[in-house]
Design a protein around this motif. Structure first.
Motif, PDB file in Angstrom:
ATOM      1  N   MET A   1       0.827  -1.194   0.000  1.00  0.00           N
ATOM      2  CA  MET A   1       0.000   0.000   0.000  1.00  0.00           C
ATOM      3  C   MET A   1       0.870   1.257   0.000  1.00  0.00           C
ATOM      4  O   MET A   1       1.945   1.279   0.595  1.00  0.00           O
ATOM      5  CB  MET A   1      -0.916  -0.001   1.230  1.00  0.00           C
ATOM      6  CG  MET A   1      -1.946  -1.128   1.213  1.00  0.00           C
ATOM      7  SD  MET A   1      -3.069  -1.018  -0.183  1.00  0.00           S
ATOM      8  CE  MET A   1      -2.940  -2.681  -0.821  1.00  0.00           C
ATOM      9  N   PHE A   2       0.376   2.309  -0.659  1.00  0.00           N
ATOM     10  CA  PHE A   2       1.167   3.528  -0.767  1.00  0.00           C
ATOM     11  C   PHE A   2       1.426   4.172   0.592  1.00  0.00           C
ATOM     12  O   PHE A   2       2.401   4.906   0.753  1.00  0.00           O
ATOM     13  CB  PHE A   2       0.454   4.533  -1.676  1.00  0.00           C
ATOM     14  CG  PHE A   2       0.427   4.124  -3.131  1.00  0.00           C
ATOM     15  CD1 PHE A   2       1.037   2.960  -3.570  1.00  0.00           C
ATOM     16  CD2 PHE A   2      -0.212   4.925  -4.065  1.00  0.00           C
ATOM     17  CE1 PHE A   2       1.015   2.583  -4.907  1.00  0.00           C
ATOM     18  CE2 PHE A   2      -0.244   4.563  -5.405  1.00  0.00           C
ATOM     19  CZ  PHE A   2       0.372   3.390  -5.824  1.00  0.00           C
TER      20      PHE A   2
ATOM     21  N   LYS B   1      -2.936   8.160  -2.692  1.00  0.00           N
ATOM     22  CA  LYS B   1      -2.280   8.696  -3.880  1.00  0.00           C
ATOM     23  C   LYS B   1      -0.850   9.095  -3.565  1.00  0.00           C
ATOM     24  O   LYS B   1      -0.539   9.489  -2.436  1.00  0.00           O
ATOM     25  CB  LYS B   1      -3.041   9.919  -4.396  1.00  0.00           C
ATOM     26  CG  LYS B   1      -4.487   9.670  -4.695  1.00  0.00           C
ATOM     27  CD  LYS B   1      -5.204  10.994  -4.921  1.00  0.00           C
ATOM     28  CE  LYS B   1      -6.689  10.821  -4.651  1.00  0.00           C
ATOM     29  NZ  LYS B   1      -7.381  12.083  -4.471  1.00  0.00           N
TER      30      LYS B   1
ATOM     31  N   ILE C   1      -7.256  -4.878 -11.132  1.00  0.00           N
ATOM     32  CA  ILE C   1      -7.078  -4.231  -9.833  1.00  0.00           C
ATOM     33  C   ILE C   1      -8.278  -3.308  -9.624  1.00  0.00           C
ATOM     34  O   ILE C   1      -8.542  -2.442 -10.460  1.00  0.00           O
ATOM     35  CB  ILE C   1      -5.770  -3.421  -9.764  1.00  0.00           C
ATOM     36  CG1 ILE C   1      -4.566  -4.277 -10.150  1.00  0.00           C
ATOM     37  CG2 ILE C   1      -5.571  -2.858  -8.358  1.00  0.00           C
ATOM     38  CD1 ILE C   1      -3.254  -3.513 -10.162  1.00  0.00           C
TER      39      ILE C   1
ATOM     40  N   ASP D   1      -3.647   3.707  -5.359  1.00  0.00           N
ATOM     41  CA  ASP D   1      -3.704   2.271  -5.090  1.00  0.00           C
ATOM     42  C   ASP D   1      -5.132   1.835  -4.745  1.00  0.00           C
ATOM     43  O   ASP D   1      -6.087   2.612  -4.832  1.00  0.00           O
ATOM     44  CB  ASP D   1      -2.722   1.879  -3.974  1.00  0.00           C
ATOM     45  CG  ASP D   1      -3.098   2.473  -2.612  1.00  0.00           C
ATOM     46  OD1 ASP D   1      -4.209   3.045  -2.488  1.00  0.00           O
ATOM     47  OD2 ASP D   1      -2.289   2.361  -1.666  1.00  0.00           O
ATOM     48  N   GLU D   2      -5.273   0.561  -4.340  1.00  0.00           N
ATOM     49  CA  GLU D   2      -6.602   0.000  -4.056  1.00  0.00           C
ATOM     50  C   GLU D   2      -7.319   0.710  -2.915  1.00  0.00           C
ATOM     51  O   GLU D   2      -8.548   0.743  -2.865  1.00  0.00           O
ATOM     52  CB  GLU D   2      -6.499  -1.492  -3.719  1.00  0.00           C
ATOM     53  CG  GLU D   2      -6.040  -2.361  -4.873  1.00  0.00           C
ATOM     54  CD  GLU D   2      -4.577  -2.708  -4.794  1.00  0.00           C
ATOM     55  OE1 GLU D   2      -4.230  -3.882  -4.968  1.00  0.00           O
ATOM     56  OE2 GLU D   2      -3.749  -1.789  -4.558  1.00  0.00           O
TER      57      GLU D   2
ATOM     58  N   ILE E   1      -9.461  -0.403  -8.811  1.00  0.00           N
ATOM     59  CA  ILE E   1      -9.123   0.982  -8.518  1.00  0.00           C
ATOM     60  C   ILE E   1      -9.960   1.889  -9.414  1.00  0.00           C
ATOM     61  O   ILE E   1      -9.994   1.692 -10.630  1.00  0.00           O
ATOM     62  CB  ILE E   1      -7.621   1.258  -8.758  1.00  0.00           C
ATOM     63  CG1 ILE E   1      -6.750   0.317  -7.915  1.00  0.00           C
ATOM     64  CG2 ILE E   1      -7.280   2.711  -8.433  1.00  0.00           C
ATOM     65  CD1 ILE E   1      -5.268   0.448  -8.187  1.00  0.00           C
TER      66      ILE E   1
ATOM     67  N   ILE F   1       5.429  -1.435  -6.550  1.00  0.00           N
ATOM     68  CA  ILE F   1       4.065  -1.009  -6.265  1.00  0.00           C
ATOM     69  C   ILE F   1       3.166  -1.256  -7.474  1.00  0.00           C
ATOM     70  O   ILE F   1       3.646  -1.447  -8.594  1.00  0.00           O
ATOM     71  CB  ILE F   1       4.002   0.489  -5.890  1.00  0.00           C
ATOM     72  CG1 ILE F   1       4.474   1.359  -7.072  1.00  0.00           C
ATOM     73  CG2 ILE F   1       4.810   0.770  -4.636  1.00  0.00           C
ATOM     74  CD1 ILE F   1       4.253   2.845  -6.871  1.00  0.00           C
ATOM     75  N   ARG F   2       1.876  -1.254  -7.229  1.00  0.00           N
ATOM     76  CA  ARG F   2       0.923  -1.321  -8.329  1.00  0.00           C
ATOM     77  C   ARG F   2      -0.187  -0.316  -8.063  1.00  0.00           C
ATOM     78  O   ARG F   2      -0.563  -0.056  -6.914  1.00  0.00           O
ATOM     79  CB  ARG F   2       0.349  -2.726  -8.491  1.00  0.00           C
ATOM     80  CG  ARG F   2      -0.494  -3.218  -7.328  1.00  0.00           C
ATOM     81  CD  ARG F   2      -1.031  -4.608  -7.619  1.00  0.00           C
ATOM     82  NE  ARG F   2      -2.020  -5.024  -6.623  1.00  0.00           N
ATOM     83  CZ  ARG F   2      -2.743  -6.131  -6.704  1.00  0.00           C
ATOM     84  NH1 ARG F   2      -2.589  -6.936  -7.741  1.00  0.00           N
ATOM     85  NH2 ARG F   2      -3.634  -6.430  -5.769  1.00  0.00           N
ATOM     86  N   GLY F   3      -0.699   0.266  -9.143  1.00  0.00           N
ATOM     87  CA  GLY F   3      -1.734   1.277  -8.994  1.00  0.00           C
ATOM     88  C   GLY F   3      -2.222   1.763 -10.348  1.00  0.00           C
ATOM     89  O   GLY F   3      -1.823   1.247 -11.400  1.00  0.00           O
TER      90      GLY F   3
END
Length: 338
Positions: A1-2, A47, A107, A42-43, A109, A14-16
């Motif tokens: 998580m961010f 931000k 994802i 992210d989920e 988002i 990371i993923r987003g």
């Protein structure tokens, strides 16, 4: 998580979703691009601001578009010290030449990351004035652009009049925004004029003696290099032990009995392009810490802790410095890049 992203760790993955992508122009020439900036979410709808310097934009821009789901790895993390921040996260990520980015799927988002604020909170100063906000309002008027400030700190101001969309009464309209642009000269910019401005990854390409300036953030101290060296008390030259309580001074070529410690701290530093090791010597470290190496060493000896690093050195970390580096013929001949 961010929310977990910080500068203490060097390796992140990371993923987003890229919810915003835009080019930032140079202040003194709006036809040229200074960097490519993004907001990634992210989920948990947290931000973070990401940036790519101009020389690397062509490496990544074909793969970047708003709405894209991505996995990003091998990037830098630094404190977000921007005067005006696009999101509340206190850290910002920077792309390196070696940064990896690839598309991903599935994802959950949202496409947009709006976080609307009501007019009352803005007018009563309940929001951070240095962080960009999302609002819904009716544009009631726009004033002419005016120039303010002197020749050094010249800015253009545009005032707009917004009405709260929740009401129909004109009395609810307020001037909520001043949009400004400027071209102020900073101390860092003045410093760079005395040297060749370089990014960390460009240092490897230097092949002739020069002075260069590098703006970078300190992330750790390399403890294996120690934090001080012993020198001759008379001339401050470096000394080596020769036995029987004597030291050989490399400058005055004399055997000396009295030596003093002086700072020599190796710092791991980072900018938007990479990571490097810089050495800070006694003059700079003493000034920054407002103490001497002798004082710190004596304190450690009193505490029977002479072999450890003084905690005071931690004050050098997580700070941005403009380093002026001298590269000599000796450095070049001795393969200093290693």
């Amino acid at each position: 998580m961010f929310s977990e992203i910080n500068a203490d760790k060097e390796t992140w993955r990371i993923r987003g979703r890229l919810i915003r992508v835009w080019k930032v122009p140079q202040l003194n020439n709006t036809t040229e691009t200074r960097c490519l900036d993004m907001i990634i979410m992210d989920e948990k709808q947290s931000k973070i601001h990401a940036t790519i310097k101009s020389s690397l934009i062509s490496n990544f821009s074909p793969r970047l578009r708003e709405g894209l789901l991505v996995i990003i790895s091998n990037f830098g993390v630094d404190l977000n010290n921007d005067k005006q921040r696009v999101c509340s996260h206190k850290f910002k990520i920077s792309f390196f030449r070696s940064t990896s980015i690839r598309e991903c799927e599935n994802i959950p988002i949202p496409l947009y990351g709006f976080d609307f604020v009501n007019f009352e909170d803005i007018l009563s100063n309940k929001v951070n004035p240095n962080i960009f906000l999302d609002i819904i309002g009716l544009l009631k008027g726009v004033s002419p652009i005016v120039n303010v400030g002197d020749q050094v700190n010249k800015k253009k101001i545009l005032k707009i009049d917004l009405q709260d969309a929740s009401f129909d009464n004109d009395d609810t309209s307020h001037t909520l925004s001043e949009i400004s642009t400027g071209n102020s000269v900073t101390i860092d910019e003045e410093f760079c004029r005395l040297s060749i401005r370089k990014f960390v990854d460009e240092l490897q390409e230097i092949n002739e003696p020069c002075y260069c300036a590098v703006l970078a953030t300190t992330v750790k101290i390399e403890t294996e290099s120690g934090w001080f060296y012993l020198c001759c008390k008379a001339c401050i030259g470096k000394v080596t032990g020769v036995g029987n309580g004597l030291w050989k001074c490399e400058v005055c070529r004399q055997d000396v009995k009295f030596v003093v410690p002086r700072f020599r701290v190796t710092l791991r530093v980072m900018d938007d392009t990479g990571i490097a090791s810089f050495v800070m010597f006694d003059k700079e470290v003493s000034k920054l810490l407002n103490t001497s190496a002798s004082t710190l060493k004596e304190s450690l000896i009193k505490d029977d802790d002479a072999d450890t690093f003084p905690e005071e050195l931690d004050d050098l970390l997580k700070k941005q410095f403009l380093f002026r580096i001298r590269i000599t013929d000796f450095n070049l001949k001795n393969n200093w890049r290693k």
